[in-house]
Design a protein around this motif. Structure first.
Motif: not given
Ligand code: NAD
Length: 339
Positions: A217, A202, A196, A173, A177, A113-115, A254-255, A284, A231-232, A42
């Motif tokens: 949101h 987005r 949201s 939510q 990605n 992961d996120s970020g 979301a994790n 993932g 999914c945030a 992250r």
């Molecule tokens: P990402 O950073 O690409 O997307 C997260 C999105 O959530 C962003 O667009 C952000 O603006 C938005 N966001 C943040 N806080 C918010 C809120 N309070 N309300 C609405 N939107 C909000 O991250 P990602 O890769 O899509 O992952 C999302 C979640 O899924 C995370 O918890 C991540 O740990 C989990 N995850 C990701 C993967 C992966 O392969 N990327 C796999 C398993 C789990």
């Protein structure tokens, strides 16, 4: 921090500091019983060092459970890099992280992961071979979304009696990605989307491309829908927010969605079926783990396709034992990790 490590049974916590690049990173290794620890990196802002360490520990534990229940010969770990808004050279920052991860000698394998992005992983790869989801390996997010979509259908069947998502109201939510890729699949399956994101761009995209209905949101969780899909980032389900939910089930990417297991009991008491996050979002991890092991795309797809069956097994135990699916998943995972 040791108290938290003890209560979560976390094996080790590694802090990395590189004044030259401004890198401040934490790697938590939760468990290596089934294999080397694997987990995402992250790159987010944290209020302080303690929140970064706490997040890494909680996420690493989730990765151990996720790998165990997905049938992978891996342990759980997580890297957290504290986002510095004034970083001058992002590539150098992740190269430094790669050199640090290399000192762990393969005990931890890092992924996106996120970020973070596959380009960041390429930078890490300059310092260590213990990295996956590089540009050559590909982004795991679409595979995570694929697993969540299949799991969401299994959740719909378990709670609403149908795999058919046509006309189902799903509140997504976070349109990052994973969330956006999930929303695309839900739209293709005929679901009605409520969405949201903190990023208005987005949301606009989802409205234009997926006929989604935008919701503020802070109002999405309390908006009536069939399935709420977090999914945030961050523990969105707490004692207060659970009482606001107006859905039949929660199934999202979301994790660490739950602040604690009592929240899962509250969901159960309210008749809301909860798909445990580390079961439904394993796609993932399956992608990065099997790519790292040199498996082909057919093998990866076949492994991801097992997620709904695992989820259905968890739901079955939960119903028979009158317990929350989150508690059942924890019991099953801990049996694999500790006995
Ligand atoms: P990402 O950073 O690409 O997307 C997260 C999105 O959530 C962003 O667009 C952000 O603006 C938005 N966001 C943040 N806080 C918010 C809120 N309070 N309300 C609405 N939107 C909000 O991250 P990602 O890769 O899509 O992952 C999302 C979640 O899924 C995370 O918890 C991540 O740990 C989990 N995850 C990701 C993967 C992966 O392969 N990327 C796999 C398993 C789990």
């Amino acid at each position: 921090m040791f108290a938290l490590m003890q209560s979560t049974r976390t094996q080790s916590l590694h802090l990395f500091n590189d004044p030259q690049t401004g890198l401040k990173a934490v790697v938590a290794i939760h468990n290596e019983r089934l294999g080397p620890a694997m987990g995402g990196c992250r790159y987010l802002p944290y209020a302080d060092d303690e929140s970064a360490m706490t997040d890494a520990i909680a996420l690493a534990q989730g990765m151990s459970y996720k790998a165990a229940l997905a049938g992978l010969a891996l342990g759980g770990g997580k890297a957290v890099v504290m986002r510095n808004p004034h970083v001058e050279n992002r590539a150098a920052l992740f190269q430094a992280l790669g050199r640090f991860i290399d000192t762990l000698q393969g005990r931890f394998v890092v992924a996106v992961d996120s970020g973070t992005s596959t380009l960041d992983m390429d930078c890490i790869a300059q310092g260590t071979p213990h990295v996956t989801s590089t540009t050559a390996c590909g982004d795991p997010s679409p595979h995570a979304a694929l697993g969540v979509f299949a799991g969401l259908r299994a959740t719909s069947y378990a709670r609403l009696g149908s795999y058919n998502l046509e006309g189902l109201r799903v509140a997504v939510q976070g349109l990052g990605n994973v969330g956006y890729a999930l929303a695309e699949q839900l739209h293709a399956a005929g679901a009605e989307l409520l969405v949201s994101d903190l990023d208005p761009g987005r949301v606009r995209l989802a409205v234009e491309q997926l006929d989604a209905h935008p919701v503020a949101h802070d109002a999405l969780a309390s908006t009536p829908c069939d399935i709420f899909a977090p999914c945030a980032v961050g523990p969105v389900l707490n004692g207060h927010s659970v009482m606001q939910l107006r859905c039949a089930a929660v199934a999202g990417a979301a994790n660490n969605q739950l602040t604690n297991l009592q929240v899962a009991d509250q969901l159960e008491a309210r008749g809301i079926l909860y798909a445990p996050d580390y079961v439904i979002n394993a796609g993932g991890l399956i992608h990065v783990a099997l790519t790292h092991a040199g498996e082909n795309s057919a093998a990866i797809a076949a492994h991801i396709a097992r997620i709904p069956a695992r989820l259905t097994e968890v739901f079955g135990h939960a119903q028979a034992e009158k317990r929350s699916p989150a508690r059942v998943a924890q019991t099953l995972a801990e049996r694999l990790l500790y006995t």
